[in-house]
Design a protein around this motif. Structure first.
Motif, PDB file in Angstrom:
ATOM      1  N   LEU A 253       0.815  -1.207   0.000  1.00 53.30           N
ATOM      2  CA  LEU A 253       0.000   0.000   0.000  1.00 53.30           C
ATOM      3  C   LEU A 253       0.852   1.260   0.000  1.00 53.30           C
ATOM      4  O   LEU A 253       0.419   2.315  -0.476  1.00 53.30           O
ATOM      5  N   ILE A 254       2.071   1.173   0.541  1.00 51.44           N
ATOM      6  CA  ILE A 254       2.951   2.349   0.556  1.00 51.44           C
ATOM      7  C   ILE A 254       3.298   2.787  -0.862  1.00 51.44           C
ATOM      8  O   ILE A 254       3.452   3.992  -1.142  1.00 51.44           O
ATOM      9  N   GLN A 255       3.421   1.829  -1.759  1.00 57.91           N
ATOM     10  CA  GLN A 255       3.843   2.160  -3.119  1.00 57.91           C
ATOM     11  C   GLN A 255       2.874   3.124  -3.804  1.00 57.91           C
ATOM     12  O   GLN A 255       3.242   3.821  -4.744  1.00 57.91           O
ATOM     13  N   ALA A 256       1.620   3.177  -3.306  1.00 56.52           N
ATOM     14  CA  ALA A 256       0.645   4.086  -3.913  1.00 56.52           C
ATOM     15  C   ALA A 256       0.898   5.532  -3.524  1.00 56.52           C
ATOM     16  O   ALA A 256       0.479   6.459  -4.227  1.00 56.52           O
ATOM     17  N   GLU A 257       1.566   5.761  -2.409  1.00 59.23           N
ATOM     18  CA  GLU A 257       1.776   7.124  -1.920  1.00 59.23           C
ATOM     19  C   GLU A 257       3.248   7.525  -1.840  1.00 59.23           C
ATOM     20  O   GLU A 257       3.548   8.681  -1.601  1.00 59.23           O
TER      21      GLU A 257
ATOM     22  N   GLU B 279      11.987  15.676  -1.232  1.00 61.33           N
ATOM     23  CA  GLU B 279      12.284  16.848  -0.410  1.00 61.33           C
ATOM     24  C   GLU B 279      11.232  17.931  -0.570  1.00 61.33           C
ATOM     25  O   GLU B 279      10.952  18.689   0.362  1.00 61.33           O
ATOM     26  N   ASP B 280      10.625  18.035  -1.751  1.00 60.18           N
ATOM     27  CA  ASP B 280       9.642  19.083  -2.003  1.00 60.18           C
ATOM     28  C   ASP B 280       8.212  18.642  -1.727  1.00 60.18           C
ATOM     29  O   ASP B 280       7.258  19.328  -2.093  1.00 60.18           O
ATOM     30  N   ASP B 281       8.037  17.476  -1.082  1.00 54.73           N
ATOM     31  CA  ASP B 281       6.696  16.975  -0.776  1.00 54.73           C
ATOM     32  C   ASP B 281       6.192  17.651   0.495  1.00 54.73           C
ATOM     33  O   ASP B 281       6.621  17.319   1.601  1.00 54.73           O
ATOM     34  N   GLY B 282       5.268  18.592   0.350  1.00 52.91           N
ATOM     35  CA  GLY B 282       4.756  19.330   1.511  1.00 52.91           C
ATOM     36  C   GLY B 282       3.602  18.639   2.208  1.00 52.91           C
ATOM     37  O   GLY B 282       3.113  19.136   3.227  1.00 52.91           O
ATOM     38  N   GLU B 283       3.121  17.530   1.659  1.00 53.75           N
ATOM     39  CA  GLU B 283       1.982  16.832   2.259  1.00 53.75           C
ATOM     40  C   GLU B 283       2.390  15.445   2.741  1.00 53.75           C
ATOM     41  O   GLU B 283       1.599  14.495   2.700  1.00 53.75           O
ATOM     42  N   ALA B 284       3.607  15.322   3.223  1.00 61.03           N
ATOM     43  CA  ALA B 284       4.113  14.013   3.629  1.00 61.03           C
ATOM     44  C   ALA B 284       3.313  13.439   4.790  1.00 61.03           C
ATOM     45  O   ALA B 284       2.885  12.273   4.767  1.00 61.03           O
ATOM     46  N   GLU B 285       3.080  14.260   5.815  1.00 58.86           N
ATOM     47  CA  GLU B 285       2.344  13.762   6.982  1.00 58.86           C
ATOM     48  C   GLU B 285       0.907  13.407   6.611  1.00 58.86           C
ATOM     49  O   GLU B 285       0.354  12.406   7.098  1.00 58.86           O
ATOM     50  N   LEU B 286       0.299  14.203   5.755  1.00 56.56           N
ATOM     51  CA  LEU B 286      -1.069  13.924   5.333  1.00 56.56           C
ATOM     52  C   LEU B 286      -1.143  12.606   4.566  1.00 56.56           C
ATOM     53  O   LEU B 286      -2.041  11.784   4.783  1.00 56.56           O
ATOM     54  N   ARG B 287      -0.192  12.379   3.687  1.00 55.39           N
ATOM     55  CA  ARG B 287      -0.202  11.149   2.895  1.00 55.39           C
ATOM     56  C   ARG B 287       0.128   9.934   3.753  1.00 55.39           C
ATOM     57  O   ARG B 287      -0.369   8.840   3.512  1.00 55.39           O
ATOM     58  N   ALA B 288       0.949  10.129   4.778  1.00 56.47           N
ATOM     59  CA  ALA B 288       1.203   9.026   5.715  1.00 56.47           C
ATOM     60  C   ALA B 288      -0.072   8.639   6.445  1.00 56.47           C
ATOM     61  O   ALA B 288      -0.345   7.453   6.675  1.00 56.47           O
ATOM     62  N   GLY B 289      -0.888   9.639   6.820  1.00 59.26           N
ATOM     63  CA  GLY B 289      -2.171   9.340   7.452  1.00 59.26           C
ATOM     64  C   GLY B 289      -3.111   8.597   6.520  1.00 59.26           C
ATOM     65  O   GLY B 289      -3.863   7.713   6.937  1.00 59.26           O
ATOM     66  N   VAL B 290      -3.067   8.950   5.201  1.00 55.58           N
ATOM     67  CA  VAL B 290      -3.910   8.257   4.219  1.00 55.58           C
ATOM     68  C   VAL B 290      -3.497   6.787   4.122  1.00 55.58           C
ATOM     69  O   VAL B 290      -4.349   5.882   4.085  1.00 55.58           O
ATOM     70  N   VAL B 291      -2.193   6.533   4.077  1.00 57.64           N
ATOM     71  CA  VAL B 291      -1.710   5.156   4.017  1.00 57.64           C
ATOM     72  C   VAL B 291      -2.127   4.382   5.268  1.00 57.64           C
ATOM     73  O   VAL B 291      -2.524   3.210   5.206  1.00 57.64           O
ATOM     74  N   ALA B 292      -2.046   5.042   6.419  1.00 59.40           N
ATOM     75  CA  ALA B 292      -2.459   4.385   7.664  1.00 59.40           C
ATOM     76  C   ALA B 292      -3.929   3.982   7.603  1.00 59.40           C
ATOM     77  O   ALA B 292      -4.306   2.880   8.026  1.00 59.40           O
TER      78      ALA B 292
END
Length: 772
Positions: free
Chosen positions: A450-454, A475-488
């Protein structure tokens, strides 16, 4: 001329052989010394890890039996057996139903042989057998022994259980676990006990395997008696007089190893103490077996050195003999000889020479394939170790880490990271521990897919049964925490749909570099613990566990400070009133039960701190786990409130007794009066008080600490802040004026101290009070 040449050639060959012999010998000795030290450490670590693995398997089985005992005594029929003196008719039916429960329990657990139940108050067994004096001394000796024990459970050593009392008696070796009824009680309130007899022969495979011919594994109890042993004739044997057992008893560590003579053989004894049962798991390995790999290496080096030396001697002789002949003639001679032995159509070095060379290449290829298989098999271990180094606060070389990642096929962007920690809910109730590993393995595979999708990432299973998921982002991904929550959320939903299980996931903060990954991991573990409050089957982030700023929850936390003040002042009635208001607030605000238990536990811990400040020894306090277990037993607020009041009143009596044992000091009374009358002076200090009352600073400091249970600075600081709270509440004076009124000439110092003690600035405190 030929004679001179032969003498010179002999000297040259002899010198060359001696030089090669010296080089080979020194190289072999150095290699042996360096390699054997490392191999010895590896052998020690291997045996220690094997012992820890055996201890974990044994503890899982023992705790599983303990859980079964706890579940058994929860049945109504069992409670009636211990609590009620039933008429004969009802007693027979009740005993029959208990027997049915026991039969189902034995059929469901392969380790159980029998279950015995005894009531101390009624002096009878649930089986209905009449206890004779001989039975009390043999099969039911545990009744008398456990009756004298202060604890709630006890693991007995191995014993023989009589099965058939015929001309040739038949016995069964069992290990007995005894659990009290009720589960938690005061001294002298024990009503009965339940004994679980485990099949000793099924416990042996947990610590011993037939293929493990290197060492002897056994289990000893606290008295040095053999509990589990591959040789059943030695069960129950006392090894206390054995030298290695005496040295083992003298060891104060929970695990370790030492050298000793066992059965007149030099051996290494590895041991680990199981804190749950108090047993010692012991592994005895003779020095001969332990050093067998070293002996093999030594012999191998000796043979290789001899072969190399022999080969070097032959080569030296050949070089010396044909040193003056042209190299092409030498090659032609060798080729002609090989062709003469085995003609080859293509000429050259064919025949047996080429086959020999081919066979050597085949050996190299076989060894290469074996090495590749070993690397492939160890990849998961290397992957786990590498990720654990990233998650731990261990300084690693990032450039080297990248090389290992490429080798293991781990694709990560080494820029920004977020760590997730996932754990199945109610793990002990879902599956046995041995099957939980399979679920965690499947969870790691699902997470990586599932990580591969994000983004990119990797997942591993942790030692405590959780799964750690490391996600990386550009490095330029400003929505890293948001996308981690989506994967969770995707992981949680997938597990619920396909595994038919629930999982709780903690999401750590953003790590800006690989060196900060351990901080994100710690944050993920921290927020995961909040499932006690936020509930299970959810994704918990940093934002979810921020302190609740609402008035009602803040008030619940603040109310404990008032109760601690009442405890210090020994005001029992006021404490009872405050406790009533506290529990009324729980019901009014609809606080979750998990949070209620947690806040009550925190209240009891704060009370223990207050009692400790008075000088009460920590041994007189209950352990946190014991208090947590007691709180978990209550299903109503009234019962829990009664328990809390009894605990706080117990602390209050201990504080009162401690204070009554002290002598009052008139000097400190005068000093306190002076402090309360002059706390607004900015120059008020211990030196000033010592000068006013004509005593030394050290003597005054010691007396003050003994009488007030606080040092002078903390006492004065709390007094000033309490006065400041009153002024902030009752007046509209400026913050600067209030600071000067309570003795702080620097308003910034006042604000800093106020926030440290109240978690709020003076302005926030006044605003919060006005809202209330």
């Amino acid at each position: 001329m030929n004679s001179v040449q032969n003498r010179w050639m002999k000297k040259m060959i002899t010198g060359l052989i001696m030089f090669l012999f010296l080089i080979i010998t020194v190289s072999a000795v150095l290699f042996y010394l360096i390699f054997t030290d490392d191999l010895k450490d590896r052998l020690i670590r291997t045996n220690v890890e094997l012992l820890e693995h055996m201890e974990q398997k044994l503890e899982l089985v023992l705790k599983s039996v303990d859980n079964e005992a706890i579940q058994l005594v929860q049945y109504d029929e069992v409670k009636k057996f211990f609590d009620d003196n039933l008429p004969q008719g009802e007693r027979t039916g009740n005993d029959y139903r208990i027997g049915s429960h026991i039969d189902r329990l034995i059929r469901s657990d392969e380790y159980l042989f029998s279950v015995e139940m005894y009531s101390y108050s009624q002096d009878r067994l649930v089986s209905g057998d009449i206890l004779t004096e001989e039975m009390r001394l043999k099969d039911y000796a545990w009744i008398g022994r456990f009756g004298q024990l202060d604890g709630y459970y006890d693991w007995l050593g191995s014993r023989k259980l009589l099965l058939s009392n015929s001309t040739f008696p038949i016995y069964r070796n069992v290990v007995t676990f005894v659990r009290t009824y009720p589960l938690i009680h005061s001294a002298g309130a024990r009503k009965g006990a339940v004994a679980f007899n485990l099949k000793e022969e099924l416990l042996v495979p947990l610590i011993h395997h037939e293929e493990d011919a290197q060492g002897l594994n056994l289990v000893l109890d606290k008295d040095g008696l053999v509990v589990i042993h591959p040789d059943q004739t030695r069960l129950g044997e006392s090894l206390g007089s054995a030298p290695f057992a005496a040295q083992l008893a003298a060891e104060n560590k929970s695990s370790g190893h030492f050298k000793a003579k066992v059965d007149n053989k030099a051996s290494t004894v590895f041991y680990k103490v199981n804190p749950y049962s108090g047993w010692r798991i012991v592994r005895i390995v003779s020095e001969i077996e332990l050093n067998k790999p070293l002996t093999v290496i030594r012999n191998t080096l000796f043979v290789l050195s001899a072969l190399i030396l022999l080969l070097a001697a032959v080569l030296a002789f050949a070089v010396g003999r044909w040193t003056f002949r042209p190299l092409d003639r030498f090659m032609e001679t060798i080729t002609s000889k090989l062709n003469a032995l085995s003609p080859h159509p293509g000429g050259g070095m064919g025949g047996d020479g080429l086959k020999l060379l081919e066979s050597r290449f085949e050996d190299i290829l076989v060894n290469s394939r074996q090495l590749q298989n070993q690397v492939r098999e160890t990849k998961p271990i290397l992957k786990w170790q590498l990720v654990m180094e990233l998650l731990s606060d261990y300084k690693i070389n990032i450039s080297n880490t990248r090389q290992y990642m490429d080798m293991l096929g781990m694709q990560l962007d080494m820029n920004r990271f977020v760590v997730l920690v996932a754990e199945f809910d109610q793990r002990q109730e879902i599956l046995p521990p041995r099957d939980m590993h399979l679920f965690n393995y499947a969870l790691c595979n699902v997470a990586e897919e599932l990580i591969q999708a994000e983004g990119k990432g990797v997942a591993i299973e942790l030692e405590n049964g959780c799964c750690a998921i490391l996600m990386s982002f550009q490095e330029d991904d400003g929505e890293a925490e948001l996308r981690a929550g989506v994967v969770a959320d995707l992981i949680k939903n997938y597990v619920a749909e396909n595994f038919k299980r629930t999982v709780t996931i903690g999401v750590g903060g953003l790590a800006e570099s690989a060196g900060e990954i351990h901080l994100s991991f710690k944050q993920a573990c921290h927020v995961l613990a909040y499932r006690l409050i936020l509930g299970t089957n959810t994704v918990i982030t940093q934002d979810d566990v921020q302190s609740d700023e609402s008035a009602q929850f803040y008030r619940l936390l603040i109310m404990t400070d008032g109760m601690m003040d009442s405890l210090k002042l020994l005001e029992g009635e006021k404490l009872k009133t405050q406790m009533d208001r506290w529990f009324d607030a729980f019901a009014q605000y609809g606080v979750p039960p998990e949070m209620i238990r947690q806040m009550n536990l925190q209240c009891l811990m704060k009370a223990a701190v207050v009692a400790g400040e008075v000088g009460i020894e920590p041994e007189q306090f209950r352990m946190p786990q014991e208090m947590q277990d007691s709180l978990n037993q209550y299903d109503s607020l009234e019962d829990m409130k009664g328990f809390m009041l009894s605990m706080l009143q117990e602390y209050m009596e201990q504080i009162r007794h401690k204070r009554n044992s002290r002598e009052k000091n008139d000097l400190i009374v005068k000093v306190l009066d002076y402090i309360h009358g002059n706390f607004g002076r900015a120059d008020l200090s211990l030196n000033l008080l010592a000068e006013v009352f004509h005593v030394s600073v050290s003597h005054l400091s010691k007396l003050f600490k003994e009488q007030t249970e606080s040092n002078f600075i903390d006492y004065l600081m709390n007094l000033r802040i309490n006065q400041a709270k009153r002024l902030l509440w009752e007046t509209d004076s400026k913050i600067r004026d209030i600071a000067e009124a309570v003795g702080y000439s620097n308003v910034n110092t006042f604000i800093r101290i106020f926030k440290k003690l109240t978690a709020l600035t003076p302005s926030e405190f006044r605003e919060h009070r006005q809202k209330q």
